[in-house]
Design a protein around this motif. Sequence first.
Motif, PDB file in Angstrom:
ATOM      1  N   ARG A   1       0.826  -1.210   0.000  1.00  0.00           N
ATOM      2  CA  ARG A   1       0.000   0.000   0.000  1.00  0.00           C
ATOM      3  C   ARG A   1       0.864   1.266   0.000  1.00  0.00           C
ATOM      4  N   TYR A   2       1.988   1.181   0.633  1.00  0.00           N
ATOM      5  CA  TYR A   2       2.877   2.346   0.657  1.00  0.00           C
ATOM      6  C   TYR A   2       3.419   2.653  -0.740  1.00  0.00           C
ATOM      7  N   HIS A   3       3.831   1.607  -1.456  1.00  0.00           N
ATOM      8  CA  HIS A   3       4.489   1.826  -2.757  1.00  0.00           C
ATOM      9  C   HIS A   3       3.496   1.992  -3.908  1.00  0.00           C
ATOM     10  N   PHE A   4       2.342   1.339  -3.831  1.00  0.00           N
ATOM     11  CA  PHE A   4       1.480   1.280  -5.010  1.00  0.00           C
ATOM     12  C   PHE A   4       0.117   1.938  -4.787  1.00  0.00           C
ATOM     13  N   ARG A   5       0.062   2.829  -3.793  1.00  0.00           N
ATOM     14  CA  ARG A   5      -1.133   3.661  -3.629  1.00  0.00           C
ATOM     15  C   ARG A   5      -0.692   5.082  -3.294  1.00  0.00           C
ATOM     16  N   GLY A   6      -1.566   5.986  -3.569  1.00  0.00           N
ATOM     17  CA  GLY A   6      -1.236   7.375  -3.269  1.00  0.00           C
ATOM     18  C   GLY A   6      -0.350   7.995  -4.332  1.00  0.00           C
ATOM     19  N   ASN A   7       0.489   8.956  -3.938  1.00  0.00           N
ATOM     20  CA  ASN A   7       1.290   9.734  -4.883  1.00  0.00           C
ATOM     21  C   ASN A   7       2.748   9.271  -4.949  1.00  0.00           C
ATOM     22  N   ARG A   8       3.008   8.057  -4.575  1.00  0.00           N
ATOM     23  CA  ARG A   8       4.374   7.552  -4.638  1.00  0.00           C
ATOM     24  C   ARG A   8       4.824   7.404  -6.089  1.00  0.00           C
ATOM     25  N   GLN A   9       6.128   7.546  -6.294  1.00  0.00           N
ATOM     26  CA  GLN A   9       6.679   7.428  -7.652  1.00  0.00           C
ATOM     27  C   GLN A   9       6.540   6.007  -8.198  1.00  0.00           C
ATOM     28  N   THR A  10       6.423   5.038  -7.284  1.00  0.00           N
ATOM     29  CA  THR A  10       6.265   3.645  -7.737  1.00  0.00           C
ATOM     30  C   THR A  10       4.829   3.331  -8.146  1.00  0.00           C
ATOM     31  N   ASN A  11       3.904   4.210  -7.827  1.00  0.00           N
ATOM     32  CA  ASN A  11       2.504   3.986  -8.194  1.00  0.00           C
ATOM     33  C   ASN A  11       2.232   4.664  -9.542  1.00  0.00           C
ATOM     34  N   VAL A  12       2.621   3.974 -10.610  1.00  0.00           N
ATOM     35  CA  VAL A  12       2.450   4.489 -11.976  1.00  0.00           C
ATOM     36  C   VAL A  12       1.428   3.615 -12.677  1.00  0.00           C
ATOM     37  N   ILE A  13       0.346   4.218 -13.123  1.00  0.00           N
ATOM     38  CA  ILE A  13      -0.739   3.439 -13.707  1.00  0.00           C
ATOM     39  C   ILE A  13      -0.324   2.744 -14.999  1.00  0.00           C
ATOM     40  N   SER A  14       0.673   3.265 -15.658  1.00  0.00           N
ATOM     41  CA  SER A  14       1.139   2.659 -16.911  1.00  0.00           C
ATOM     42  C   SER A  14       2.148   1.538 -16.674  1.00  0.00           C
ATOM     43  N   LYS A  15       2.460   1.264 -15.400  1.00  0.00           N
ATOM     44  CA  LYS A  15       3.454   0.231 -15.093  1.00  0.00           C
ATOM     45  C   LYS A  15       2.861  -0.830 -14.159  1.00  0.00           C
ATOM     46  N   PRO A  16       1.849  -1.550 -14.601  1.00  0.00           N
ATOM     47  CA  PRO A  16       1.288  -2.597 -13.727  1.00  0.00           C
ATOM     48  C   PRO A  16       2.296  -3.707 -13.447  1.00  0.00           C
ATOM     49  N   GLU A  17       3.290  -3.838 -14.328  1.00  0.00           N
ATOM     50  CA  GLU A  17       4.273  -4.910 -14.130  1.00  0.00           C
ATOM     51  C   GLU A  17       5.079  -4.718 -12.847  1.00  0.00           C
ATOM     52  N   TRP A  18       5.130  -3.478 -12.329  1.00  0.00           N
ATOM     53  CA  TRP A  18       5.914  -3.240 -11.120  1.00  0.00           C
ATOM     54  C   TRP A  18       5.288  -3.965  -9.922  1.00  0.00           C
ATOM     55  N   TYR A  19       4.009  -3.731  -9.710  1.00  0.00           N
ATOM     56  CA  TYR A  19       3.421  -4.380  -8.528  1.00  0.00           C
ATOM     57  C   TYR A  19       3.157  -5.866  -8.769  1.00  0.00           C
ATOM     58  N   LEU A  20       2.916  -6.248 -10.005  1.00  0.00           N
ATOM     59  CA  LEU A  20       2.726  -7.677 -10.290  1.00  0.00           C
ATOM     60  C   LEU A  20       4.027  -8.447 -10.074  1.00  0.00           C
ATOM     61  N   ALA A  21       5.126  -7.878 -10.537  1.00  0.00           N
ATOM     62  CA  ALA A  21       6.423  -8.523 -10.337  1.00  0.00           C
ATOM     63  C   ALA A  21       6.790  -8.566  -8.851  1.00  0.00           C
ATOM     64  N   GLN A  22       6.428  -7.494  -8.112  1.00  0.00           N
ATOM     65  CA  GLN A  22       6.729  -7.453  -6.683  1.00  0.00           C
ATOM     66  C   GLN A  22       6.007  -8.567  -5.939  1.00  0.00           C
ATOM     67  N   VAL A  23       4.751  -8.795  -6.282  1.00  0.00           N
ATOM     68  CA  VAL A  23       3.981  -9.860  -5.623  1.00  0.00           C
ATOM     69  C   VAL A  23       4.573 -11.227  -5.943  1.00  0.00           C
ATOM     70  N   LEU A  24       4.934 -11.445  -7.204  1.00  0.00           N
ATOM     71  CA  LEU A  24       5.557 -12.720  -7.565  1.00  0.00           C
ATOM     72  C   LEU A  24       6.872 -12.909  -6.821  1.00  0.00           C
ATOM     73  N   MET A  25       7.619 -11.839  -6.669  1.00  0.00           N
ATOM     74  CA  MET A  25       8.897 -11.932  -5.962  1.00  0.00           C
ATOM     75  C   MET A  25       8.659 -12.301  -4.495  1.00  0.00           C
ATOM     76  N   TRP A  26       7.667 -11.681  -3.873  1.00  0.00           N
ATOM     77  CA  TRP A  26       7.377 -12.000  -2.474  1.00  0.00           C
ATOM     78  C   TRP A  26       6.962 -13.468  -2.321  1.00  0.00           C
ATOM     79  N   ILE A  27       6.143 -13.936  -3.228  1.00  0.00           N
ATOM     80  CA  ILE A  27       5.734 -15.346  -3.155  1.00  0.00           C
ATOM     81  C   ILE A  27       6.955 -16.252  -3.281  1.00  0.00           C
TER      82      ILE A  27
END
Length: 813
Positions: free
Chosen positions: A340-366
């Motif tokens: 929620r910190y990285h992929f919500r709000g006005n963070r630089q990591t929350n870029v709507i055109s880069k869904p691969e960022w949070y998808l890759a992060q979840v796969l990495m955590w798993i």
Amino acid sequence: MPPAGEIGEAPAAPCCSERADERKDVEEKSKRTRNTLAFSTQPSLQNSALHGDINITALVGNEQVNEDADNGDLPSYVSAFIEKEVGNDLKSLRKLDKLIEQMTENKMQLEEQVLTISSEIPKRIQSALKNAEESKQFLNQFMEQETHLFSSINSHLLTAQPWMEDLGAMIDQIEEIERHLAYLKWISQIEELSDNIQQYLMTNNVPEAASTLVYMAELDIKLQESSCTHLLAFMRATVKFWHKILKDKLTSDFEEILAQLHWPFITPPQSQTVGLSRPATAPEIYTNLETLFCQLLKLQTSDELLTEPKQLPEKYCLPASPSVILPLQIMLTPLQKRFRYHFRGNRQTNVISKPEWYLAQVLMWIGNHTQFLDEKIQPILDKVGTSVNARLEFSRGLMMLVLEKLAADIPCLLYDDNLFCHLVDEVLLFERELHSVYGYPGTFANCMHILSEETCFQRWLTVERKFALQKMDSMLSSEAAWISQYKDITDVDEMKVPDCAETFMTLLLVITDRYKNLPTASRKLQFLELQKDLVDDFRIRLTQVMKEETRASLGFRYCAILNAVNYISTVLADWADNVFFLQLQQAALEVFAENNTLSKLQLGQLASMESSVFDDMINLLERLKHDMLTRQVDHVFREVKEAAKLYKKERWLSLPSQAEQAVMSLSSSACPLLLTLRDRSLQLEQQLCFSLFKIFWQMLVEKLDVYIYQEIILANHFNEGGAAQLQFDMTRNLFPLFSHYCKRPENYFKHVKEACIVLNLNVGSALLLKDVLQSASGKPATEALNEVGIYKLAQQDVEILLNLRTNWPNTGK
């Protein structure tokens, strides 16, 4: 036999006086017998009519007599009885005395029976009347008793009514007191359990406190059907109070243990220490981890009772699933905070055109936590006896973060085709890795449920169609569109598939891979319709390009289009037997049956697998393929006919015989014909795939066989030399042109081959065959033709061919 009345009369011959006296005595006895019979029979008949137990056969002993008696003809059965006993023999009249005695005895017995029965019947009637009278008296007594009893009961009810009212009020009071007592017992039990938990916590006996809370939560569940709202509220508040205290305490201790294990693992598994930096304390840490994990598991019941699970809107149609178990919820908490910190709000990591960022992060955590979950957490769950899979439960908790993120982002980019298409691509890649690498079940909530939401799904179909059509435009306009990628590799290039066709089928295959994991069959069927529309659109485009190339039907591009049509049709036929498309066919069958959109015949064909979901497309492509092949065959055939003009005008009547020539050679006029066939066959063999070329040359040969037979053979007359030359041209030159494509090419030229046989028969055999054909028909004629090798041509055709021969002897027919 004489009548009964004349049985004692003397015969016509004279006799002495003694005999006359004897006859007189016999007559008297006979009269007495008849009288006795008549007297004894009449009452017996009357009484037998009244009483069925007296049988008239006892009197006469004869079935016929019995029948006569039944008919009421007394003289007849008496006469019949006497005739049976006496007959024509006069000596038997001596029996009359004995018969009279017997009849008299029978008469007496019958009279006794009648008297007995007559005396018994009145007694029975009197007895019955007496019983009826007694029954009537008893019934009257019962009626009087019933009336008396009814009045007594009414009187008693009136007397007892005040007592009943007082007793009812007392019972109501007792029930009310019992309810109050039960209510107080429940309160007492709740307070007792609450006190127990407090004591356990004061003595730091957390396991027993957790077990007591579990029991309290189970009681809360049992009370849900009660209408005591205040009691329910008190119970729920008590459970909530102690659950929060226990949960906070255990959570705090559990988080300390996780911190000692450096949870969560941000680095890949290879660089993880997993708490082993202090080997001496590692066993104690894992023991405490197991203890706290089990204690938290005990709070699962009360946690589910108190906590409302987060649910996405119903429009996403997510499958029902329980909450993630409490220990894993605590383990997921730091990862949820990071997400929620990285992929919500006005963070630089929350870029709507880069869904691969949070998808890759979840796969990495798993991936980072899989080893720990399998080796440390799963054994604890197995020991407890639960069926929960730690890794899948952990993945399910992270997946909810992804679903919430997608549900929030999709409406923002729904109408930006590029961004939306990129999002779908990344989600599909994420889903593929999640299922294939980490074994995430398709029955769990996943991203495909979000993409299946109506608005999103329709947008997905639209974008898919748009980009597919763009891809089709680019592939057909490419310079290498009609060139095979594998043209230099013979083993791979059997189908001679142009680049555009292969790219198009790859596009369809990719679309299939993209939608095959959709959760519902109805969504898959919509994508299937999209694929069928694309196939039809591509077919129309091929048809348009083909029409531009019609004048050069033997050209490279025309052949490439034909190869493309054949390749697409073949691949679709293969797909029709694929398990995935067979399942879609079954789903389509159910939809069509519900909507009544197909006839019973079509439904039956689908159900029996006689047809497939691609049949309509395959039929259209096969029709186009046949039309294009027919156009090519017609083009080559026109060239062949043009080249055969000189050969048609050959002087077959005046050619020298085989004996007059040193060596037989090909007719010079046949060379253009054979050269045209050879060149065009080689050209198309190189440009068409094997299956298409096989169809082509067989169609061509079929037309050529009929043409040579009708236009050359039947249009001319042949002498011996002409027939031999024709046979040499055909069997040694024309037929071998196609020997490269089949073992026995002459079997495809049946008209020509058999015509050559007929024209080259020696004169004797020809005369004999001609005579047989002229004198016979049917089976004998067929057998004669078969003997010389004629199977295709009819009898009339053979007769015509025989008449085309000119080398008949002068004395022949």
